[in-house]
Design a protein around this motif. Structure first.
Motif, PDB file in Angstrom:
ATOM      1  N   GLU A  70      12.442 -49.634  -6.292  1.00 46.45           N
ATOM      2  CA  GLU A  70      11.240 -48.828  -5.593  1.00 46.45           C
ATOM      3  C   GLU A  70      12.115 -47.510  -5.044  1.00 46.45           C
ATOM      4  OE1 GLU A  70       7.670 -48.709  -5.998  1.00 46.45           O
ATOM      5  OE2 GLU A  70       8.260 -50.099  -7.467  1.00 46.45           O
ATOM      6  N   CYS A  71      12.935 -48.271  -4.008  1.00 43.90           N
ATOM      7  CA  CYS A  71      13.550 -47.039  -3.207  1.00 43.90           C
ATOM      8  C   CYS A  71      14.247 -45.980  -4.162  1.00 43.90           C
ATOM      9  CB  CYS A  71      14.526 -47.412  -2.183  1.00 43.90           C
ATOM     10  SG  CYS A  71      13.786 -48.564  -1.036  1.00 43.90           S
ATOM     11  N   LYS A  72      15.135 -46.440  -5.229  1.00 45.90           N
ATOM     12  CA  LYS A  72      15.877 -45.589  -5.923  1.00 45.90           C
ATOM     13  C   LYS A  72      15.003 -44.668  -6.614  1.00 45.90           C
ATOM     14  CE  LYS A  72      19.966 -48.441  -6.395  1.00 45.90           C
ATOM     15  NZ  LYS A  72      20.887 -49.308  -7.059  1.00 45.90           N
ATOM     16  N   ASP A  73      13.711 -45.268  -7.266  1.00 46.17           N
ATOM     17  CA  ASP A  73      12.773 -44.357  -7.931  1.00 46.17           C
ATOM     18  C   ASP A  73      12.107 -43.486  -7.079  1.00 46.17           C
ATOM     19  OD1 ASP A  73      13.122 -45.856 -10.195  1.00 46.17           O
ATOM     20  OD2 ASP A  73      11.365 -47.088 -10.000  1.00 46.17           O
ATOM     21  N   TYR A  74      11.938 -43.819  -5.790  1.00 46.06           N
ATOM     22  CA  TYR A  74      11.316 -42.651  -4.881  1.00 46.06           C
ATOM     23  C   TYR A  74      12.331 -41.792  -4.716  1.00 46.06           C
ATOM     24  CZ  TYR A  74       9.660 -40.901  -0.436  1.00 46.06           C
ATOM     25  OH  TYR A  74       9.461 -39.645   0.511  1.00 46.06           O
ATOM     26  N   LEU A  75      13.612 -42.091  -4.420  1.00 46.34           N
ATOM     27  CA  LEU A  75      14.553 -41.099  -3.972  1.00 46.34           C
ATOM     28  C   LEU A  75      14.738 -40.081  -5.306  1.00 46.34           C
ATOM     29  CD1 LEU A  75      17.189 -43.347  -2.215  1.00 46.34           C
ATOM     30  CD2 LEU A  75      15.588 -41.380  -1.210  1.00 46.34           C
ATOM     31  N   LYS A  76      14.474 -40.544  -6.551  1.00 46.27           N
ATOM     32  CA  LYS A  76      14.736 -39.580  -7.637  1.00 46.27           C
ATOM     33  C   LYS A  76      13.388 -38.683  -7.800  1.00 46.27           C
ATOM     34  CE  LYS A  76      17.311 -42.837 -10.202  1.00 46.27           C
ATOM     35  NZ  LYS A  76      17.167 -43.751 -11.198  1.00 46.27           N
ATOM     36  N   SER A  77      12.283 -39.195  -7.069  1.00 40.77           N
ATOM     37  CA  SER A  77      11.018 -38.526  -7.547  1.00 40.77           C
ATOM     38  C   SER A  77      10.948 -37.125  -6.967  1.00 40.77           C
ATOM     39  CB  SER A  77       9.938 -39.139  -6.912  1.00 40.77           C
ATOM     40  OG  SER A  77      10.132 -38.960  -5.363  1.00 40.77           O
ATOM     41  N   TRP A  78      10.130 -36.209  -7.598  1.00 42.73           N
ATOM     42  CA  TRP A  78       9.887 -34.997  -7.167  1.00 42.73           C
ATOM     43  C   TRP A  78       9.129 -34.560  -5.740  1.00 42.73           C
ATOM     44  CZ3 TRP A  78       5.451 -31.984  -5.917  1.00 42.73           C
ATOM     45  CH2 TRP A  78       5.655 -30.704  -5.884  1.00 42.73           C
ATOM     46  N   HIS A  79       8.352 -35.677  -5.337  1.00 43.22           N
ATOM     47  CA  HIS A  79       7.843 -35.841  -3.983  1.00 43.22           C
ATOM     48  C   HIS A  79       8.815 -35.847  -3.067  1.00 43.22           C
ATOM     49  CE1 HIS A  79       5.999 -37.737  -0.309  1.00 43.22           C
ATOM     50  NE2 HIS A  79       4.976 -36.871  -0.808  1.00 43.22           N
ATOM     51  N   TYR A  80       9.932 -36.770  -3.195  1.00 43.81           N
ATOM     52  CA  TYR A  80      10.771 -36.893  -2.251  1.00 43.81           C
ATOM     53  C   TYR A  80      11.679 -35.513  -2.126  1.00 43.81           C
ATOM     54  CZ  TYR A  80      15.274 -38.189  -0.032  1.00 43.81           C
ATOM     55  OH  TYR A  80      16.399 -38.103   0.640  1.00 43.81           O
ATOM     56  N   LYS A  81      12.080 -34.987  -3.017  1.00 40.46           N
ATOM     57  CA  LYS A  81      12.730 -33.725  -3.208  1.00 40.46           C
ATOM     58  C   LYS A  81      12.015 -32.613  -2.314  1.00 40.46           C
ATOM     59  CE  LYS A  81      15.401 -34.864  -7.240  1.00 40.46           C
ATOM     60  NZ  LYS A  81      15.694 -35.173  -8.223  1.00 40.46           N
ATOM     61  N   MET A  82      10.746 -32.581  -2.670  1.00 40.59           N
ATOM     62  CA  MET A  82       9.963 -31.569  -1.836  1.00 40.59           C
ATOM     63  C   MET A  82       9.834 -31.860  -0.384  1.00 40.59           C
ATOM     64  SD  MET A  82       9.371 -29.421  -3.920  1.00 40.59           S
ATOM     65  CE  MET A  82       8.511 -28.135  -2.918  1.00 40.59           C
ATOM     66  N   VAL A  83       9.751 -33.103   0.030  1.00 40.60           N
ATOM     67  CA  VAL A  83       9.971 -33.345   1.352  1.00 40.60           C
ATOM     68  C   VAL A  83      11.221 -33.061   1.871  1.00 40.60           C
ATOM     69  CG1 VAL A  83       9.748 -35.436   3.048  1.00 40.60           C
ATOM     70  CG2 VAL A  83       7.827 -35.426   0.937  1.00 40.60           C
TER      71      VAL A  83
END
Length: 175
Positions: A70-83
């Motif tokens: 879950e963490c790895k998927d989140y860190l790859k996500s567009w949302h995380y990069k925008m944050v």
């Protein structure tokens, strides 16, 4: 597995492993609210897939693996990069207005060790966290990360070497 059994088992694992999983997720995402959200997702996936869990491994190991994914998927996500971009902009804006010396010193001392560990590459940071903070055995870590035990041992050794070098450099630079 019947619904009552699943409900009972889920409640049991949430109580038993919830805090550990939040700490694990925090070691990846470095934000407590996001970590809690990711662990909530872990428990949802756990509940949905309890029928397919074969109990070949410990449920704790399974939950750790789900949380890490879950963490790895989140860190790859567009949302995380925008944050991250938004956070960078906010921090840059804050640096225009310097804080008091005491606040800076206090924050520095509280964050120094954590920052050193968090500055390690992810492959080292995750084994250090699981080994030292969660007190897992190398075999458990290998199972969670789906890597050989010797790889875990190698990563731990290399992480220790890097940390030692980083700490010595920091001392030489007057930290």
């Amino acid at each position: 597995m019947e619904k009552d059994e699943k409900d009972f088992l889920l409640e049991k694992v949430m109580i038993e492993y919830g805090n550990e999983l939040v700490r694990l997720a925090f070691s990846y995402v470095k934000d407590s609210e996001t970590a809690k959200d990711l662990v909530q997702n872990t428990f949802i996936k756990c509940y949905k897939n309890l029928d397919s869990f074969r109990f070949d491994s410990q449920i704790k190991t399974w939950l750790y693996r789900i949380t890490i994914n879950e963490c790895k998927d989140y860190l790859k996500s567009w949302h995380y990069k925008m944050v991250q971009v938004k956070s960078f902009i906010q921090e840059t804006a804050k640096s225009i207005y310097p804080s008091t010396e005491k606040t800076v010193i206090d924050k520095y001392h509280n964050e120094e060790i954590k920052d050193t560990i968090f500055s390690l590459p992810k492959v080292y940071r995750e084994v250090v966290y699981l080994y030292y903070y969660e007190s897992l055995k190398t075999e458990e870590i290998a199972d969670i990360l789906d890597i050989p035990v010797n790889t875990v041992k190698t990563r731990l050794r290399r992480a220790k070497q890097r940390l030692e070098t980083m700490i010595k450099e920091a001392e030489l630079n007057g930290r």
